[in-house]
Design a protein around this motif. Structure first.
Motif, PDB file in Angstrom:
ATOM      1  N   ASP A  88      67.370  -4.840  -5.608  1.00 38.19           N
ATOM      2  CA  ASP A  88      66.257  -4.265  -6.356  1.00 38.19           C
ATOM      3  C   ASP A  88      65.820  -2.873  -6.150  1.00 38.19           C
ATOM      4  O   ASP A  88      64.592  -2.554  -5.895  1.00 38.19           O
ATOM      5  CB  ASP A  88      64.938  -5.260  -6.301  1.00 38.19           C
ATOM      6  CG  ASP A  88      65.664  -7.027  -6.644  1.00 38.19           C
ATOM      7  OD1 ASP A  88      66.081  -6.990  -7.730  1.00 38.19           O
ATOM      8  OD2 ASP A  88      65.300  -7.676  -5.897  1.00 38.19           O
ATOM      9  N   SER A  89      66.904  -2.040  -6.062  1.00 36.35           N
ATOM     10  CA  SER A  89      66.593  -0.567  -5.650  1.00 36.35           C
ATOM     11  C   SER A  89      65.813  -0.446  -4.443  1.00 36.35           C
ATOM     12  O   SER A  89      64.859   0.492  -4.487  1.00 36.35           O
ATOM     13  CB  SER A  89      65.831   0.184  -6.778  1.00 36.35           C
ATOM     14  OG  SER A  89      66.754   0.264  -7.921  1.00 36.35           O
ATOM     15  N   GLY A  90      66.002  -1.233  -3.699  1.00 37.86           N
ATOM     16  CA  GLY A  90      65.107  -1.291  -2.052  1.00 37.86           C
ATOM     17  C   GLY A  90      63.835  -2.006  -2.043  1.00 37.86           C
ATOM     18  O   GLY A  90      63.025  -1.889  -1.172  1.00 37.86           O
ATOM     19  N   PHE A  91      63.445  -2.561  -3.294  1.00 39.37           N
ATOM     20  CA  PHE A  91      62.195  -3.284  -3.163  1.00 39.37           C
ATOM     21  C   PHE A  91      62.035  -4.591  -2.869  1.00 39.37           C
ATOM     22  O   PHE A  91      61.099  -5.176  -2.653  1.00 39.37           O
ATOM     23  CB  PHE A  91      61.448  -3.027  -4.658  1.00 39.37           C
ATOM     24  CG  PHE A  91      61.212  -1.684  -5.094  1.00 39.37           C
ATOM     25  CD1 PHE A  91      59.855  -1.192  -4.686  1.00 39.37           C
ATOM     26  CD2 PHE A  91      61.792  -0.870  -6.007  1.00 39.37           C
ATOM     27  CE1 PHE A  91      59.286   0.078  -4.828  1.00 39.37           C
ATOM     28  CE2 PHE A  91      61.448   0.442  -6.047  1.00 39.37           C
ATOM     29  CZ  PHE A  91      60.276   0.742  -5.672  1.00 39.37           C
ATOM     30  N   ALA A  92      63.189  -5.107  -2.812  1.00 38.24           N
ATOM     31  CA  ALA A  92      63.476  -6.494  -2.312  1.00 38.24           C
ATOM     32  C   ALA A  92      62.767  -6.875  -0.742  1.00 38.24           C
ATOM     33  O   ALA A  92      62.649  -6.022   0.076  1.00 38.24           O
ATOM     34  CB  ALA A  92      64.991  -7.180  -2.201  1.00 38.24           C
ATOM     35  N   GLU A  93      62.414  -8.074  -0.550  1.00 37.33           N
ATOM     36  CA  GLU A  93      61.588  -8.253   0.758  1.00 37.33           C
ATOM     37  C   GLU A  93      62.813  -8.320   1.969  1.00 37.33           C
ATOM     38  O   GLU A  93      62.265  -8.072   2.926  1.00 37.33           O
ATOM     39  CB  GLU A  93      60.911  -9.688   0.655  1.00 37.33           C
ATOM     40  CG  GLU A  93      59.752  -9.533  -0.029  1.00 37.33           C
ATOM     41  CD  GLU A  93      58.790 -10.742  -0.157  1.00 37.33           C
ATOM     42  OE1 GLU A  93      59.485 -11.906   0.338  1.00 37.33           O
ATOM     43  OE2 GLU A  93      57.748 -11.062  -0.717  1.00 37.33           O
ATOM     44  N   GLN A  94      64.080  -8.590   1.502  1.00 36.06           N
ATOM     45  CA  GLN A  94      64.937  -8.498   2.763  1.00 36.06           C
ATOM     46  C   GLN A  94      65.663  -7.333   2.595  1.00 36.06           C
ATOM     47  O   GLN A  94      66.231  -7.011   1.677  1.00 36.06           O
ATOM     48  CB  GLN A  94      66.056  -9.956   2.497  1.00 36.06           C
ATOM     49  CG  GLN A  94      65.329 -11.241   2.949  1.00 36.06           C
ATOM     50  CD  GLN A  94      66.441 -12.105   3.077  1.00 36.06           C
ATOM     51  OE1 GLN A  94      67.661 -12.064   2.398  1.00 36.06           O
ATOM     52  NE2 GLN A  94      66.426 -13.136   3.871  1.00 36.06           N
ATOM     53  N   THR A  95      65.774  -6.779   4.034  1.00 36.25           N
ATOM     54  CA  THR A  95      66.677  -5.580   3.977  1.00 36.25           C
ATOM     55  C   THR A  95      67.770  -5.917   5.173  1.00 36.25           C
ATOM     56  O   THR A  95      67.467  -6.504   6.035  1.00 36.25           O
ATOM     57  CB  THR A  95      65.703  -4.478   4.591  1.00 36.25           C
ATOM     58  OG1 THR A  95      64.622  -4.246   3.558  1.00 36.25           O
ATOM     59  CG2 THR A  95      66.594  -3.237   4.828  1.00 36.25           C
ATOM     60  N   GLY A  96      68.815  -5.710   4.770  1.00 34.91           N
ATOM     61  CA  GLY A  96      70.008  -5.675   5.713  1.00 34.91           C
ATOM     62  C   GLY A  96      70.211  -4.711   6.460  1.00 34.91           C
ATOM     63  O   GLY A  96      70.151  -3.327   6.060  1.00 34.91           O
ATOM     64  N   GLU A  97      70.808  -4.836   7.631  1.00 38.41           N
ATOM     65  CA  GLU A  97      70.853  -3.667   8.504  1.00 38.41           C
ATOM     66  C   GLU A  97      72.184  -3.862   9.419  1.00 38.41           C
ATOM     67  O   GLU A  97      72.271  -4.922  10.196  1.00 38.41           O
ATOM     68  CB  GLU A  97      69.552  -3.501   9.632  1.00 38.41           C
ATOM     69  CG  GLU A  97      69.740  -2.438  10.637  1.00 38.41           C
ATOM     70  CD  GLU A  97      68.511  -2.094  11.317  1.00 38.41           C
ATOM     71  OE1 GLU A  97      67.440  -1.315  10.835  1.00 38.41           O
ATOM     72  OE2 GLU A  97      68.549  -2.531  12.626  1.00 38.41           O
ATOM     73  N   TRP A  98      73.147  -2.901   9.549  1.00 38.51           N
ATOM     74  CA  TRP A  98      74.049  -2.908  10.313  1.00 38.51           C
ATOM     75  C   TRP A  98      74.436  -1.762  11.411  1.00 38.51           C
ATOM     76  O   TRP A  98      73.727  -0.768  11.135  1.00 38.51           O
ATOM     77  CB  TRP A  98      75.137  -2.561   9.162  1.00 38.51           C
ATOM     78  CG  TRP A  98      75.745  -3.501   8.297  1.00 38.51           C
ATOM     79  CD1 TRP A  98      76.676  -4.550   8.427  1.00 38.51           C
ATOM     80  CD2 TRP A  98      75.207  -3.778   6.923  1.00 38.51           C
ATOM     81  NE1 TRP A  98      76.781  -5.272   7.334  1.00 38.51           N
ATOM     82  CE2 TRP A  98      75.715  -4.907   6.466  1.00 38.51           C
ATOM     83  CE3 TRP A  98      73.990  -3.229   6.428  1.00 38.51           C
ATOM     84  CZ2 TRP A  98      75.191  -5.368   5.099  1.00 38.51           C
ATOM     85  CZ3 TRP A  98      73.656  -3.573   5.199  1.00 38.51           C
ATOM     86  CH2 TRP A  98      74.322  -4.728   4.580  1.00 38.51           C
TER      87      TRP A  98
END
Length: 203
Positions: A190-200
């Motif tokens: 959602d263009s960065g607005f989602a509550e979950q952020t994936g990180e690598w």
């Protein structure tokens, strides 16, 4: 009631309201996801499989498992049924322009990350994935995407539309200072607005 008493009561009420506001923001449910999905492995004889399992177990004990290049994270969007499996496929540091007209600004370089997005939800996925991606260096400085075509391969579309089960593959480019050591890449729906952020973690 004196003016001084009124001022003290007003200040106290403002402090309580401020504390409640901070509490509400802290409990919004935002989270960073960095535990990768299990990878499918080829069949092996029992002896080799046990040796590999022992090696993996020892590796997990030595350090917590976090997503790296090649790993897939399962992420959720803002709406029910909106889900993606997101994989950082490849990373090219100091990526080269595929044309003679564009280049990083003086003192900067391009870092290109190839993402694969698979719609695992029940709803169509429509987004500009570049808007939800960013990288950070080992000092905590964060950098956004830039529009650039690189020799590594085709760019991720700026208007991805995926029905359930469909996938998209493409490169997203970031402009960072030459002196920065990039440590992580993040992606959110959602263009960065989602509550979950994936990180690598980038090694």
């Amino acid at each position: 009631m004196s003016n001084y008493s009124r001022i003290r009561l007003t200040a106290a009420a403002a402090a309580v309201i401020g504390a409640l506001t901070v509490t509400a923001c802290a409990g919004s449910g935002d989270s960073v996801v960095d535990k990768p999905k299990a990878k499918a492995s080829a069949k092996a004889d029992s002896g080799q499989q046990k040796a590999e399992e022992a090696k993996e177990a020892a590796k997990k004990e030595a350090a917590p498992e976090v997503a790296e290049t090649g790993d897939t994270l399962a992420l959720k969007g803002m709406e029910d049924g909106s889900k993606l499996d997101v994989t950082v496929v490849k990373v090219v540091d100091n990526a080269k322009s595929s044309d003679e007209f564009t280049a990083p600004e003086s003192g900067n370089r391009w870092l290109a990350v190839q993402f694969q997005l698979v719609n695992t939800g029940t709803k169509a996925y429509t987004d500009s994935p570049q808007n939800g991606a960013q990288v950070a260096d080992d000092q905590g400085q964060q950098f956004q995407t830039t529009f650039a075509e690189v020799t590594a391969g085709p760019s991720m579309s700026s208007a991805v539309r995926l029905k359930p089960g469909a996938k998209a593959l493409g490169w997203i480019v970031f402009e960072v200072p030459k002196a920065s050591k990039v440590a992580t890449v993040q992606f959110a729906m959602d263009s960065g607005f989602a509550e979950q952020t994936g990180e690598w973690k980038l090694t």
